[in-house]
Write an enzyme that holds these catalytic residues in place. Structure first.
Site, PDB file in Angstrom:
ATOM      1  CG  ASP A 159       2.140 -21.714  -7.840  1.00 58.23           C
ATOM      2  OD1 ASP A 159       1.522 -21.286  -6.112  1.00 58.23           O
ATOM      3  OD2 ASP A 159       2.305 -22.343  -8.611  1.00 58.23           O
ATOM      4  CB  ILE A 160       6.191 -22.642 -10.565  1.00 55.91           C
ATOM      5  CG1 ILE A 160       7.132 -22.876 -11.413  1.00 55.91           C
ATOM      6  CG2 ILE A 160       5.949 -23.609  -9.751  1.00 55.91           C
ATOM      7  CD1 ILE A 160       8.508 -23.792 -11.223  1.00 55.91           C
ATOM      8  CG  ASN A 171      -2.510 -23.137   1.400  1.00 59.59           C
ATOM      9  OD1 ASN A 171      -4.173 -23.023   1.204  1.00 59.59           O
ATOM     10  ND2 ASN A 171      -2.249 -24.120   0.237  1.00 59.59           N
ATOM     11  N   GLY A 219      -2.218 -28.132   3.463  1.00 61.15           N
ATOM     12  CA  GLY A 219      -1.639 -27.973   2.658  1.00 61.15           C
ATOM     13  C   GLY A 219      -0.627 -26.767   2.747  1.00 61.15           C
ATOM     14  CD  GLN A 220       2.711 -22.626   5.538  1.00 64.54           C
ATOM     15  OE1 GLN A 220       2.401 -23.278   6.458  1.00 64.54           O
ATOM     16  NE2 GLN A 220       4.333 -21.888   5.234  1.00 64.54           N
ATOM     17  CG  HIS A 226       3.112 -19.509   0.432  1.00 65.15           C
ATOM     18  ND1 HIS A 226       3.990 -19.935   1.703  1.00 65.15           N
ATOM     19  CD2 HIS A 226       1.898 -19.973  -0.376  1.00 65.15           C
ATOM     20  CE1 HIS A 226       4.108 -21.448   0.837  1.00 65.15           C
ATOM     21  NE2 HIS A 226       2.629 -21.329  -0.101  1.00 65.15           N
ATOM     22  CG  HIS A 241      -1.367 -20.123  -2.547  1.00 63.46           C
ATOM     23  ND1 HIS A 241      -1.569 -21.179  -4.085  1.00 63.46           N
ATOM     24  CD2 HIS A 241      -1.453 -20.310  -1.273  1.00 63.46           C
ATOM     25  CE1 HIS A 241      -0.585 -21.379  -2.738  1.00 63.46           C
ATOM     26  NE2 HIS A 241      -0.589 -21.309  -1.864  1.00 63.46           N
TER      27      HIS A 241
HETATM   28  P1  5GP Z   1       1.390 -23.878  -0.241  1.00 59.36           P
HETATM   29  O1  5GP Z   1       0.977 -25.524  -0.859  1.00 59.36           O
HETATM   30  O2  5GP Z   1       2.554 -24.269   0.440  1.00 59.36           O
HETATM   31  O3  5GP Z   1       0.648 -22.824   0.287  1.00 59.36           O
HETATM   32  O4  5GP Z   1       2.062 -22.886  -1.472  1.00 59.36           O
HETATM   33  C1  5GP Z   1       3.384 -23.083  -2.488  1.00 59.36           C
HETATM   34  C2  5GP Z   1       3.156 -23.099  -3.541  1.00 59.36           C
HETATM   35  O5  5GP Z   1       4.073 -22.764  -4.234  1.00 59.36           O
HETATM   36  C3  5GP Z   1       2.627 -24.125  -4.491  1.00 59.36           C
HETATM   37  O6  5GP Z   1       1.548 -23.465  -5.281  1.00 59.36           O
HETATM   38  C4  5GP Z   1       3.456 -24.296  -5.866  1.00 59.36           C
HETATM   39  O7  5GP Z   1       3.613 -24.158  -7.127  1.00 59.36           O
HETATM   40  C5  5GP Z   1       4.656 -22.982  -5.514  1.00 59.36           C
HETATM   41  N1  5GP Z   1       5.995 -22.917  -5.549  1.00 59.36           N
HETATM   42  C6  5GP Z   1       6.309 -24.074  -5.522  1.00 59.36           C
HETATM   43  N2  5GP Z   1       8.137 -23.767  -5.532  1.00 59.36           N
HETATM   44  C7  5GP Z   1       7.942 -22.504  -6.949  1.00 59.36           C
HETATM   45  C8  5GP Z   1       8.710 -22.297  -7.593  1.00 59.36           C
HETATM   46  O8  5GP Z   1       9.959 -22.576  -7.467  1.00 59.36           O
HETATM   47  N3  5GP Z   1       8.654 -20.835  -7.672  1.00 59.36           N
HETATM   48  C9  5GP Z   1       7.361 -20.762  -8.129  1.00 59.36           C
HETATM   49  N4  5GP Z   1       7.480 -19.687  -8.552  1.00 59.36           N
HETATM   50  N5  5GP Z   1       6.491 -21.672  -7.419  1.00 59.36           N
HETATM   51  C10 5GP Z   1       6.676 -22.177  -6.697  1.00 59.36           C
END
Ligand code: 5GP
Ligand code: ZN
Length: 116
Positions: free
Chosen positions: A34-35, A89, A95-96, A102, A104
């Site tokens: 995760d970034i 999420n 929180g998505q 995906h 986590h």
């Molecule tokens: P969500 O909030 O949708 O459950 O999770 C999305 C996740 O994707 C977040 O934890 C965010 O840090 C990660 N993320 C978003 N854009 C990128 C990206 O370009 N590269 C990587 N490695 N992670 C990303």
């Protein structure tokens, strides 16, 4: 609103169009760091095909969901002491923020410092 396939960031990571720190992959799934990690271990695991969330993935392509959970579990067991969380999420109010399914993988007890 969901991103179209053409501007879906995780489709671009799956195809290699956008770089990511890949941890492991199979024919169907990719795991990458995760970034913006929120735990000492924070890896995302995605299907290579586009589904908007885990429910769509589960109903449309259960074999791919199983593969994703197996890959995520393997990464978690390789990179943590064995205590980890796998969470999805689903929906913006949960929180998505990226509308490509995906999981986590997070752990407070990584085997070694990792992530970058
Ligand atoms: P969500 O909030 O949708 O459950 O999770 C999305 C996740 O994707 C977040 O934890 C965010 O840090 C990660 N993320 C978003 N854009 C990128 C990206 O370009 N590269 C990587 N490695 N992670 C990303
Ligand atoms: Zn996508």
């Amino acid at each position: 609103m969901e991103a179209s396939l053409n501007d879906c960031i995780f489709c671009k990571i799956a195809s290699g169009e956008i770089p990511a720190k890949i941890v492991a992959e199979t024919e169907l799934s990719v795991a990458f760091w995760d970034i913006s990690p929120r735990q000492p271990l924070h890896v995302l695991v995605i299907p290579k095909s586009h589904y908007g969330n885990v429910a769509e993935l589960a109903f449309s392509d259960p074999d791919s969901l199983i593969d994703l959970v197996q890959l995520g579990s393997r990464v978690a067991l390789d990179h943590s002491t064995g205590s980890f969380r796998l969470s999805f999420n689903t929906g913006s109010e949960a929180g998505q923020t990226v509308f490509h399914a995906h999981g986590h993988i997070t752990s407070r007890t990584p085997k070694a410092a990792s992530g970058d």
